[in-house]
Design an enzyme around this catalytic site. Sequence first.
Site, short mmCIF file in Angstrom:
data_model
loop_
_atom_site.label_atom_id
_atom_site.label_comp_id
_atom_site.label_asym_id
_atom_site.label_seq_id
_atom_site.Cartn_x
_atom_site.Cartn_y
_atom_site.Cartn_z
N CYS A 1 33.79 12.00 -7.48
CA CYS A 1 34.60 11.43 -8.27
C CYS A 1 35.85 12.44 -8.31
CB CYS A 1 34.20 11.20 -9.66
SG CYS A 1 35.29 9.95 -10.75
N HIS B 1 30.56 7.37 -9.33
CA HIS B 1 29.63 8.09 -9.81
C HIS B 1 28.14 7.45 -9.51
CE1 HIS B 1 31.70 11.01 -12.56
NE2 HIS B 1 32.77 10.04 -12.57
N GLU C 1 25.42 9.05 -9.56
CA GLU C 1 24.59 9.52 -10.13
C GLU C 1 24.29 8.99 -11.68
OE1 GLU C 1 27.99 11.44 -11.55
OE2 GLU C 1 27.37 10.80 -9.76
#
Length: 307
Positions: free
Chosen positions: A142, A235, A237
């Site tokens: 990001c 993102h 994750e």
Amino acid sequence: MPIRVQNDLPVKEILEQENIFVMDEYRAAHQDIRPISIGLLNLMPLKEDTELQILRSLSNTPLQVDVTFVRVTSHVSKNTSTSHIYKFYEPFENIRNHKFDGFIITGAPVEQMPFEEVDYWDELVEIMDWTKTNVTSTLHLCWGAQAGIYHHYGINKVPLPEKLSGLYWHHVRNRKIPLVRGFDDQFLAPHSRYTEVPQDLLEKDERITILADSEKAGVFLCMALEGRQIFVMGHPEYDRVTLDSEFRRDLGKGLNPKVPENYYPDDDPGKKPLLTWRSHANNLYTNWLNYYVYQVTPYDLYGAPAF
């Protein structure tokens, strides 16, 4: 795959409850193998949440991974206790002479500021330059991806008309490249940002290879130096409730945020979000560890090998 962490890291218990194999320092010391050494520069404000998300993402491979948490010293975190940071995080100065198989630079909530106005920018530049000689492959996430592309390739971020928040459909550009091996033609991934790196400028730069993009969210995944540098604009994750937490935080601040796109069933924030991106996120991290870290790193770490 076992993740090696400090014995008393708070998120260790959560990972074990999720049946993720977490190895403590004592057991790791009695195994006669060299684990993959990964450094994590965690710039996110809620550091324990990010620790959990990244460790979970690294867990889907048969490799043993030894994770070192790294911090900048030119910034004081306001959202994570000082005791936690000083106990579990190494200042960059302490690991400057170390070699890592892989390194992760996370996002940070500073994307609306010019890069040079971020209080730890000079230190981050030093770290990014250091990765070119001390790390086999660096994964930027990001804002970390925007910062890396700006520093290494001179392409600046630009503001979006409004915050990009939600899950967006992306398509794979070149599935022969190992980083996207096993991806479906289209896949969902989370984004949460106010800025973007212009896709047309990335397309023009022959040093950068775009691997996945979106009509609405722009470039999601690109790389340079044959995988020595990997940039993820979203993102992957994030866990199930991260976007929900951010949405309710912005509501509480009176920012009148839009409902994250493609996130809640029927776009109803009262309903439990569906987890629809985890498999591709796991695949991304597994491919990175396997093809760009493990397959090319030397047994004895002397620095970044030639690709």
